[in-house]
Design a protein around this motif. Structure first.
Motif, PDB file in Angstrom:
ATOM      1  N   MET A 123      26.633   9.674 -58.809  1.00 21.77           N
ATOM      2  CA  MET A 123      26.213   9.286 -60.156  1.00 21.77           C
ATOM      3  C   MET A 123      25.644  10.483 -60.901  1.00 21.77           C
ATOM      4  SD  MET A 123      24.442   5.573 -59.466  1.00 21.77           S
ATOM      5  CE  MET A 123      23.975   5.384 -61.181  1.00 21.77           C
ATOM      6  N   ILE A 124      24.794  11.251 -60.227  1.00 18.16           N
ATOM      7  CA  ILE A 124      24.193  12.421 -60.868  1.00 18.16           C
ATOM      8  C   ILE A 124      25.260  13.422 -61.262  1.00 18.16           C
ATOM      9  CG2 ILE A 124      22.677  14.402 -60.456  1.00 18.16           C
ATOM     10  CD1 ILE A 124      21.005  12.551 -58.644  1.00 18.16           C
ATOM     11  N   ARG A 125      26.243  13.641 -60.367  1.00 17.50           N
ATOM     12  CA  ARG A 125      27.336  14.570 -60.681  1.00 17.50           C
ATOM     13  C   ARG A 125      28.106  14.104 -61.929  1.00 17.50           C
ATOM     14  NH1 ARG A 125      28.042  19.320 -58.199  1.00 17.50           N
ATOM     15  NH2 ARG A 125      30.251  19.136 -58.681  1.00 17.50           N
ATOM     16  N   LYS A 126      28.328  12.808 -62.010  1.00 19.24           N
ATOM     17  CA  LYS A 126      29.071  12.284 -63.149  1.00 19.24           C
ATOM     18  C   LYS A 126      28.260  12.382 -64.429  1.00 19.24           C
ATOM     19  CE  LYS A 126      31.569   8.260 -64.888  1.00 19.24           C
ATOM     20  NZ  LYS A 126      32.106   6.906 -64.576  1.00 19.24           N
ATOM     21  N   ILE A 176      25.910   7.410 -53.286  1.00  9.93           N
ATOM     22  CA  ILE A 176      26.120   6.833 -54.618  1.00  9.93           C
ATOM     23  C   ILE A 176      25.290   7.580 -55.659  1.00  9.93           C
ATOM     24  CG2 ILE A 176      25.720   4.787 -56.046  1.00  9.93           C
ATOM     25  CD1 ILE A 176      26.372   3.085 -53.588  1.00  9.93           C
ATOM     26  N   LEU A 177      24.005   7.791 -55.364  1.00  9.65           N
ATOM     27  CA  LEU A 177      23.134   8.483 -56.315  1.00  9.65           C
ATOM     28  C   LEU A 177      23.619   9.904 -56.572  1.00  9.65           C
ATOM     29  CD1 LEU A 177      19.638   7.291 -55.019  1.00  9.65           C
ATOM     30  CD2 LEU A 177      20.851   6.505 -57.074  1.00  9.65           C
ATOM     31  N   GLY A 204      20.559  -3.142 -54.295  1.00  6.07           N
ATOM     32  CA  GLY A 204      20.916  -3.244 -55.704  1.00  6.07           C
ATOM     33  C   GLY A 204      21.863  -2.144 -56.153  1.00  6.07           C
ATOM     34  N   VAL A 205      21.590  -0.914 -55.731  1.00  2.00           N
ATOM     35  CA  VAL A 205      22.452   0.212 -56.110  1.00  2.00           C
ATOM     36  C   VAL A 205      23.854   0.045 -55.530  1.00  2.00           C
ATOM     37  CG1 VAL A 205      22.823   2.693 -55.740  1.00  2.00           C
ATOM     38  CG2 VAL A 205      20.590   1.859 -56.496  1.00  2.00           C
ATOM     39  N   MET A 206      23.923  -0.377 -54.266  1.00  2.00           N
ATOM     40  CA  MET A 206      25.234  -0.571 -53.648  1.00  2.00           C
ATOM     41  C   MET A 206      26.016  -1.680 -54.339  1.00  2.00           C
ATOM     42  SD  MET A 206      24.181  -0.157 -49.629  1.00  2.00           S
ATOM     43  CE  MET A 206      25.738  -0.824 -49.063  1.00  2.00           C
ATOM     44  N   PHE A 265      31.353   4.328 -57.107  1.00  7.82           N
ATOM     45  CA  PHE A 265      30.919   5.597 -56.528  1.00  7.82           C
ATOM     46  C   PHE A 265      31.056   5.673 -55.005  1.00  7.82           C
ATOM     47  CE2 PHE A 265      28.643   5.309 -60.576  1.00  7.82           C
ATOM     48  CZ  PHE A 265      29.019   6.515 -61.138  1.00  7.82           C
ATOM     49  N   LEU A 266      31.505   4.583 -54.370  1.00  9.14           N
ATOM     50  CA  LEU A 266      31.830   4.627 -52.947  1.00  9.14           C
ATOM     51  C   LEU A 266      33.312   4.363 -52.702  1.00  9.14           C
ATOM     52  CD1 LEU A 266      28.954   2.842 -50.953  1.00  9.14           C
ATOM     53  CD2 LEU A 266      29.549   5.257 -50.964  1.00  9.14           C
TER      54      LEU A 266
END
Length: 281
Positions: free
Chosen positions: A226-229, A222-223, A75-77, A84-85
């Motif tokens: 995402m956290i960095r963003k 990806i995670l 789901g995340v991908m 994010f990739l």
């Protein structure tokens, strides 16, 4: 991961992925909620929790925990992989180079990667998907970006090797070797950050298939991005899908591709690329 980011992921997975939508069984009993499923997956990512250890905490069985983990990856991908990739765009490259120049002295470098003939990195150069990144070293202009490697790689124009034995008195070559190896450490530090944040990639993975290992790694990346963003710490936080390669973009002809391959495999450029940065630094 902060609570706001986590609840956002739970909500969007619940809205877009059938697995995370609550259902009812034959006796109309409500199934496992999306929050519990995502919590199970995150705890396995963050702490490398054994699936059956979550039974009492989340009231979820071992098989369901394993299913949650892979469904979470898929789901995340699917939802966030495009952003994010993605490979760096022209805008990203400019920002990354500016950040790199500000924090390192090595000119225009990229991290050590597995550059082989089947690598999509070189394939993208051939078909003009990847941006060309010319740079100047020792007043000589080079057409192609380069990747920092060690001695096992071939002598190509896009591969810059370190100096195995610079000599005890050759100050220039010693300084170059130090700068080269310092820059190559970036990718090791990046993987170290992932290992510190996501316990699941610190432990042996022999029991998992290659496909599952790949999905786990992609999801961790990806995670992390995402956290960095979300924390406003990303170097290039903006997403520019319009800059990515599209079907109607100009592409290289077969003859142009062969010319690019000849330029990439040029040994003379490789040898020059080993000498000029020594003088540049």
């Amino acid at each position: 991961m902060d609570r706001v980011s986590f609840t956002r992921i739970v909500r969007e997975l619940s809205d877009n992925c059938l697995y995370f939508q609550e259902g009812r069984d034959a006796i109309r009993k409500t199934g496992i909620s999306a929050l519990v499923k995502c919590t199970s997956a995150i705890r396995q990512f963050a702490y490398d929790a054994v699936p059956d250890s979550l039974d009492e905490y989340l009231q979820i069985g071992e098989k369901n925990s394993r299913d949650c983990l892979m469904a979470f990856c898929n789901g995340v991908m699917e939802l966030y992989g495009e952003e994010f990739l993605r490979r760096p765009t022209q805008t990203d490259v400019k920002k990354l180079n500016a950040f790199h120049e500000k924090n390192h002295r090595f000119p225009g470098s990229n991290n050590d990667v597995n550059i082989l003939r089947q690598s999509p990195v070189l394939n993208d150069l051939k078909v003009r998907k990847a941006p060309e990144v010319p740079f100047v070293a020792n007043d000589v202009t080079y057409k192609w970006r380069y990747y920092l490697t060690d001695g096992i790689y071939q002598e190509w124009a896009v591969l810059m090797k370190s100096i195995a034995q610079p000599g005890s008195t050759d100050v220039k070559r010693i300084r170059y070797k130090q700068a080269h190896e310092t820059a190559r450490k970036d990718v090791e530090r990046a993987f170290g950050v992932l290992k510190k944040k996501w316990g699941i990639i610190r432990t042996p993975a022999q029991s998992r298939s290659l496909k599952k290992i790949t999905h786990l790694m992609y999801t961790c990346i990806i995670l992390h991005n995402m956290i960095r963003k979300f924390k406003e710490k990303a170097i290039s936080p903006d997403f520019y899908p319009e800059e990515q390669h599209r079907e109607d973009d100009p592409v290289r002809s077969a003859q142009d591709k062969l010319q690019v391959i000849r330029e990439i495999h040029d040994k003379e450029t490789h040898l020059s690329l080993k000498a000029d940065p020594v003088e540049h630094i």
